[in-house]
Design an enzyme around this catalytic site. Structure first.
Site, PDB file in Angstrom:
ATOM      1  CE  LYS A   1      21.447  16.765 -42.305  1.00 56.12           C
ATOM      2  NZ  LYS A   1      21.948  16.168 -41.038  1.00 56.12           N
ATOM      3  NE  ARG A   2      20.982   6.576 -46.110  1.00 62.81           N
ATOM      4  CZ  ARG A   2      20.010   5.719 -46.382  1.00 62.81           C
ATOM      5  NH1 ARG A   2      19.848   5.269 -47.606  1.00 62.81           N
ATOM      6  NH2 ARG A   2      19.179   5.310 -45.438  1.00 62.81           N
TER       7      ARG A   2
END
Ligand code: GLU
Length: 467
Positions: free
Chosen positions: A240-241
């Protein structure tokens, strides 16, 4: 010997969106099937009732549809094939390649701990069949891992040999009679006539386990190609980063399906330095052996470059349609016509639809333009409006409004007044574009059309830009 028709399959579990890693796997399956004149099938692995949702299935279908990865035949839903899975487990029991295990969860826990301590894989005390089976007690059906070694030849990972001692006797059917992934996938792939299994390399060890099951059932083992993961630009596992992970995120970022296909192809496959592939080229060139064995890194600059090349070769009307969808705004006919007229220029200067939106912004503005701050600076110069009012009638006199005729008027104006282009070009550009990115002035005027250009200049003449 007749060679079986190539059949590949994409087999996502519907627990989320279509991840770009999955999309790339699907693309490889698709390309290989098409190249070989075979079929690309889709199986939704929805046996995990708690985690599978219809929304996730729809998200996967939408992602594949957008990417143009159309599957052959009906979609296979794994949950509907349970009877076949149970039948296969029964057949393994009959062949003495599986057994009923009556261990309780507590027993299993301590047996597993013991096996770990002793440094070997788990084996159930029920495997040898020398214990009397308790009637009416719940049991699982476990695979009886054979002695010896398991070998596979993987198109990406090469030759792999496992010592079977390291494989647990895994569960095929749970106590509630439901099949596990390991059994279901073998039975479904066999029943769907799959010849080549192309999937993520997180399943590599499963290829070893599944090979044993195929062999025990007396079925042909498919060919394997296990594709490495996609990493983020920093080399770490994509998460997700890193932002975008779903295929539809890339759609929303303004990439073309054709650009995305080409990018995903090159992200993990190559046979030479060629970077730009049409679908036809890709289908002709694709080989499983060309899949790279090292993880690929997402690279947005490369993606922009590849997408930009596809924008250049896409039909203008089609681009207008996609850009309108991307902008999610109603477009009046005049603006649509202006955009279409400017499309040759827009598509060579843009990498994606986001970029194109900013390059097209000057065309999409409505009169009177709001020209403020730095953008209004050229219009604050004392001679700015003198030039604009002098140019206005010259523009009105142009009967054939095209870039060349406009350019002639501008050049004559500079020559007659013995001034450089900048003197009048800057206020003119400010009045026409409000400081948005724009191409050559004569093109700006041509793309805006005569009425709109003259209207914008008249507006500017009537506005005070003093701070
Ligand atoms: N359903 C599995 C997954 O989404 C893939 C199984 C397979 O390709 O064999 O990871």
């Amino acid at each position: 010997m007749t060679t079986a028709k190539v059949v590949t399959r994409f087999a996502p579990s519907p627990t989320g969106y279509l991840h770009i890693g999955g999309a790339r796997t699907a693309l490889f399956c698709f390309l290989f099937a098409k190249k070989m004149g075979g079929e690309f099938k889709l199986r939704i692995e929805d046996t995990d009732r708690e985690r599978s949702t219809p929304e996730a299935t729809q998200a996967i279908l939408d992602g594949m549809d957008w990417l143009g990865l159309h599957h052959d035949g009906e979609i296979v839903y794994q949950s509907r094939n349970m009877a076949d899975h149970v039948k296969a487990a029964q057949s393994l029991l009959d062949k003495n390649a599986a057994y009923r295990c009556y261990c309780s969860p507590e027993e299993l826990e301590s047996l597993r701990a013991k096996a770990r301590e002793d440094g070997h894989a788990f084996r159930s005390p029920w495997r040898d069949g020398n214990k009397a089976e308790p009637a009416g007690e719940p049991f699982t059906i476990r695979f009886k891992v054979p002695n010896g070694e398991t070998k596979i030849r993987d198109h990406v990972q090469g030759d792999i040999t496992w010592d079977n001692k390291n494989f647990d006797d895994l569960v095929l059917l749970r106590a509630d009679g439901t099949p596990t992934y390991m059994l279901a996938v073998v039975v479904d792939d066999h029943n769907m006539d799959v010849t080549h299994v192309v999937r993520g390399d997180d399943h590599l060890i499963n290829a070893g386990r599944q090979t044993q099951i195929y062999q025990a059932l007396g079925w042909d083992v498919p060919e394997w190609a296990h594709v490495p993961l996609i990493h983020g630009p920093d080399g770490k596992k994509l998460s997700k980063r890193h932002g975008a992970q779903a295929v539809t995120d890339f759609r929303d970022m303004g990439y073309l399906p054709a650009g995305m296909r080409n990018y995903l192809l090159k992200l993990g496959w190559s046979i030479d330095d060629q970077e730009i592939y049409t679908d036809k080229d890709a289908q002709a060139a694709f080989t499983l052996d060309g899949i790279n064995s090292a993880p690929a890194r997402l690279d947005f600059d490369k993606m922009d470059h590849i997408n930009g090349e596809h924008l250049k070769t896409t039909d203008n009307a089609e681009l207008l349609k996609s850009l309108t969808t991307f902008l999610v705004q109603d477009m009046d006919d005049e603006k649509a016509q202006n955009l279409l007229g400017a499309m040759d220029s827009l598509k060579t200067r843009s990498k994606n639809f986001k970029d194109m939106t900013s390059n097209a912004a000057y065309l999409l503005l409505s009169r009177p333009l709001e020209i403020t701050g730095k953008s209004a600076k050229p219009l604050r110069k004392p001679e700015a409006k003198i030039h604009l009012s002098a140019l206005l009638p010259l523009f009105e006199d142009i009967s054939d409004w095209d870039s060349d005729n406009i350019q002639n008027v501008l050049a004559n104006y500079a020559e007659t007044n013995e001034i450089g282009f900048g003197k009048f070009g800057q206020p003119l550009r400010a009045a026409l574009t409000a400081g948005n990115p724009s191409p050559d002035l004569s093109d700006v005027l041509a793309y805006l059309g005569k009425d709109e250009s003259i209207g914008r200049l008249q507006d500017a003449l009537q506005t005070s830009y003093n701070e």
